[in-house]
Motif scaffolding. Sequence first.
Motif: not given
Length: 517
Positions: A104-124
Amino acid sequence: MSLMKSIGSSKIRVDAQSKVTGSAIYPGDIVMDDMLHMKILFAERCHARILSIDTTLAESAPGVVTVITAKDVPVNEYGLIMPDQPVLCGPGSDKEGVDIVRWEGDQIALIVAETEDQANHARDLVKVEWQDLTAYYSVNDAMAPDATPLHPDRENNTLVHWKIRRGDMAVGWDKSDVIIESEYITPAQEHAYLQPEAGVGFIDEQGRVTVRVAGQWTHEDQEQIAHALALPEEQVRVIYDAIGGAFGGREDMSVQIVLALAALRLNRPVKVVWTRQESIKGHHKRHPARIISRWGATKDGQLVAAESTILADAGAYAYTTTKVLGNANLMVTGPYYVPNVHVDTIGVYTNNPPGGAFRGFGGPQAAFAAESQMNKLAAALGMDPVAFRMKNLLDEEKTLPTGGPLPPVVSLDKVLSSCALEAGWKQLDDQWKLPKTDNTNPKVTRGIGIACSFKNVGFSFGFPENSWARVKIAGEGEIDQVILYQAGADCGQGAHTAMAQMVAEALQVPFDVVQVV
């Protein structure tokens, strides 16, 4: 006697003031101009094939600069001992098998954004299409004849099988007046260091891909980053800030490669800080192990036979399993001389979190089984546990189960004797006796026991035991500044202070003249 005695005297640690005052910079504290923030999409599945990844919605979300997947990794593999783990799992990579997640800890995608909240939102918003595969959560299931290999060419999912064969077991059992057979289970353990995985990747003033992180092996980090990014090692720089605990949990990679990958693609600083949940999910654990031991001794208390089988859960990837289990293999018969030994130590791939380094590096699991066997044998023989151990301890004249000699000045007997006397044992000649414990208070039960173990110093197993440092000396007539440049990680053990003490002692200068870089 030296005039400037640094070694052997108590010194204030070189990092003490910064950590006490809060001025020490940990990777999670770093802020840089024009810095972006990254979040990682974890697999959340233990064994599955990724059929497709749709990043369209995530890429168009507010603040998102890029979404990085497996197709963007130049060489999609890494590993401290062997490169059996993808940097990012998913389709589009040249390397076969990286479209499969194995824990379950394998990494699939990296979402890079201007803010951490924006990256969190986009990850979903990242959509993944899965094909679930049979998952193996126990060593027995993974070793079954019909089990699917989790990695190519691994029969019965066996990653490593260490063996020790010494003497003649039939002779050993024949000489044994008492035989004890037991099974021991040791669980996985989480390191739970205070600073979770965090860091910043950027391009430095000389154009090098640079990561500021907390780790344990700077050069190994550099090597693995360079390999995955298809760069020469001199184009990769690794800097360790204050580390915030490690205990073996930072030996293997977590955010180092993905930070470097993002910084290289964007030419902007990129920061990531894992939550505690992500940290527990994303890094290795102590190897769970099942140890079956059968030991025999003569009626006068001499060990004559020891047979042990260690079945360890290696988890999804190799990490340091081969070396950790090498230690367990050597230590499962304890610090004792046994003429007849038969040991099998097997590490098995499963779909659990990878097993890796954790204080003791394979020794604690083995020592628990060995010392339990010693206590049971002593009880069966009616012998004091200290006397029984003293009779069987290794010394310079007795070899390890592998046949190798111990280095000079083996002090096991002195250490055990001192500990026993301090704990309350009484000694008369070769006789040891523990006075009866006072248990007259019904509200308090007092017990006492003793155990003895040993541990390799250094990595061992033929690994090069060497290091380099550079010392710069300044001053006219007398030395008034010394700068020590070194790359050893201080994870809390005080290594940097000890290194400064060595330099001060060698140069015969006051300790506070030495600056550690």
